[in-house]
Design an enzyme around this catalytic site. Sequence first.
Site, PDB file in Angstrom:
ATOM      1  N   PRO A   1      35.766  25.837  29.877  1.00 27.57           N
ATOM      2  CA  PRO A   1      36.411  27.010  27.657  1.00 27.57           C
ATOM      3  C   PRO A   1      34.405  26.657  26.973  1.00 27.57           C
ATOM      4  CG  PRO A   1      37.368  24.635  28.060  1.00 27.57           C
ATOM      5  CD  PRO A   1      36.875  24.920  29.661  1.00 27.57           C
ATOM      6  N   MET A   2      34.634  27.790  26.275  1.00 27.79           N
ATOM      7  CA  MET A   2      33.332  27.348  25.510  1.00 27.79           C
ATOM      8  C   MET A   2      33.214  28.696  24.687  1.00 27.79           C
ATOM      9  SD  MET A   2      30.493  28.672  28.743  1.00 27.79           S
ATOM     10  CE  MET A   2      31.446  29.406  29.619  1.00 27.79           C
TER      11      MET A   2
ATOM     12  N   GLN B   1      43.372  26.397  25.831  1.00 30.93           N
ATOM     13  CA  GLN B   1      42.342  25.280  25.478  1.00 30.93           C
ATOM     14  C   GLN B   1      43.226  25.435  24.328  1.00 30.93           C
ATOM     15  OE1 GLN B   1      38.456  23.648  25.312  1.00 30.93           O
ATOM     16  NE2 GLN B   1      38.941  22.228  26.923  1.00 30.93           N
TER      17      GLN B   1
ATOM     18  N   CYS C   1      34.737  18.278  23.061  1.00 28.04           N
ATOM     19  CA  CYS C   1      34.211  19.041  21.662  1.00 28.04           C
ATOM     20  C   CYS C   1      33.390  18.590  21.046  1.00 28.04           C
ATOM     21  CB  CYS C   1      35.054  20.168  21.433  1.00 28.04           C
ATOM     22  SG  CYS C   1      33.480  21.279  20.286  1.00 28.04           S
TER      23      CYS C   1
ATOM     24  N   LYS D   1      40.490  17.474  29.203  1.00 30.52           N
ATOM     25  CA  LYS D   1      38.908  17.819  29.257  1.00 30.52           C
ATOM     26  C   LYS D   1      37.704  16.635  28.368  1.00 30.52           C
ATOM     27  CE  LYS D   1      35.658  20.895  29.819  1.00 30.52           C
ATOM     28  NZ  LYS D   1      34.483  20.538  28.833  1.00 30.52           N
TER      29      LYS D   1
ATOM     30  N   HIS E   1      33.688  16.225  31.616  1.00 29.16           N
ATOM     31  CA  HIS E   1      32.334  16.348  31.721  1.00 29.16           C
ATOM     32  C   HIS E   1      31.264  15.280  31.431  1.00 29.16           C
ATOM     33  CE1 HIS E   1      29.357  18.755  29.098  1.00 29.16           C
ATOM     34  NE2 HIS E   1      28.388  18.318  29.440  1.00 29.16           N
TER      35      HIS E   1
ATOM     36  N   ASN F   1      32.580  18.472  35.351  1.00 23.87           N
ATOM     37  CA  ASN F   1      31.881  19.526  34.501  1.00 23.87           C
ATOM     38  C   ASN F   1      30.400  19.293  34.571  1.00 23.87           C
ATOM     39  OD1 ASN F   1      32.355  20.857  31.281  1.00 23.87           O
ATOM     40  ND2 ASN F   1      31.607  22.454  32.723  1.00 23.87           N
ATOM     41  N   GLY F   2      29.850  19.737  33.836  1.00 27.15           N
ATOM     42  CA  GLY F   2      27.972  19.322  33.292  1.00 27.15           C
ATOM     43  C   GLY F   2      27.411  19.729  34.441  1.00 27.15           C
TER      44      GLY F   2
ATOM     45  N   ARG G   1      27.973  27.288  30.979  1.00 24.26           N
ATOM     46  CA  ARG G   1      26.977  28.267  31.038  1.00 24.26           C
ATOM     47  C   ARG G   1      26.714  29.149  32.452  1.00 24.26           C
ATOM     48  NH1 ARG G   1      23.306  24.514  28.299  1.00 24.26           N
ATOM     49  NH2 ARG G   1      24.219  22.792  29.279  1.00 24.26           N
TER      50      ARG G   1
END
Length: 344
Positions: free
Chosen positions: A18-19, A71, A101, A140, A172, A212-213, A235
């Site tokens: 999710p971004m 999310q 976030c 997350k 992450h 993630n990451g 990304r």
Amino acid sequence: MIPPLPNSASPHRFSVAPMMEWTDRHCRAFHRCMTTHARLYTEMVTAAAVINGDRKRLLGFSPVEHPVALQIGGSDPAELAQAAKIGADFGYDEINLNVGCPSDRVQSGSFGACLMREPDLVARGVAAMKAQVDVPVTVKCRIGVDNQVPADILPRFAQMMRNAGADALIVHARMAWLDGLSPKQNRDVPPLDYPLVHALKKQHPDWTISINGGVQSIDQALAHLTHMDGVMMGRTAYNEPFVLADVDARVFGAPPAYRTPHQVLDAFMPYMERELANGTRLNSMARHVVGLFHGVPGARAFRRHLSENMHRDGADLEVIREAMQRVAPSGNDMKERAPAPAAV
């Protein structure tokens, strides 16, 4: 048919992160053109917005997006439970709670990464959501924030989420520095600690944990999958989206949907045509395809033509077709790809 891989049916084996301001419904429909099996996530939506806002605008999605997760962000268990129920009733396949976030707006609302300091509160939120929905509830998170010691905080946080009933944890593998780094810097500056997350999975062999990451290729994703249940790509999936065309074959052992970027864009055209007819502006969709031809001769001209024309009043699919003409035909820009070999 390529033989399925071990655990290839896991719903979290590969997902797109999710971004904020990126993974809207048009982006997700575009990504679905390249992978049938990857799990897609919405941008974070606050629980308060879900409850009080324009639900059709905030939560609406196309059936082609399944499997897709909503999310949400928030810290009040009652609000989270109500928002989760609304999301599940909308048809989402999963409700994911954001505890990662680092933006200023999120901190001021007492949710996101700052909740790593309040695992009891997060656990109550997870339990409240689980009591309201039948779909999976997941979390997350980061490995810690500010001066926390990740090796201490992450295992405790994970155990509390599991005890609360979370169906999966997505980690992450970076700290979030809420004091001293901008949200953008928090995506790159804190070092990645993959071994810590791999070790966490060893502690929970029968509970789904994804990493993630910094995942920038399918090769890297497959390497993580020797340790983890799932991998989430962020990304790179957005900036170089054609990487997703390898996911079904290499990660899930299934035939790829399309083998060239041209085929992908042709497949996305009917969706864009329907949306244009419903009043959606071209740039709302075309902005997500700008990186599709990354690394292909003519990609710069493709990007320039879109950037200069997709915002114009009345812009339609002719802008897309003209941009495509600036890239060499698929037979010249790349050899049409045979199904990629499945990983072993």
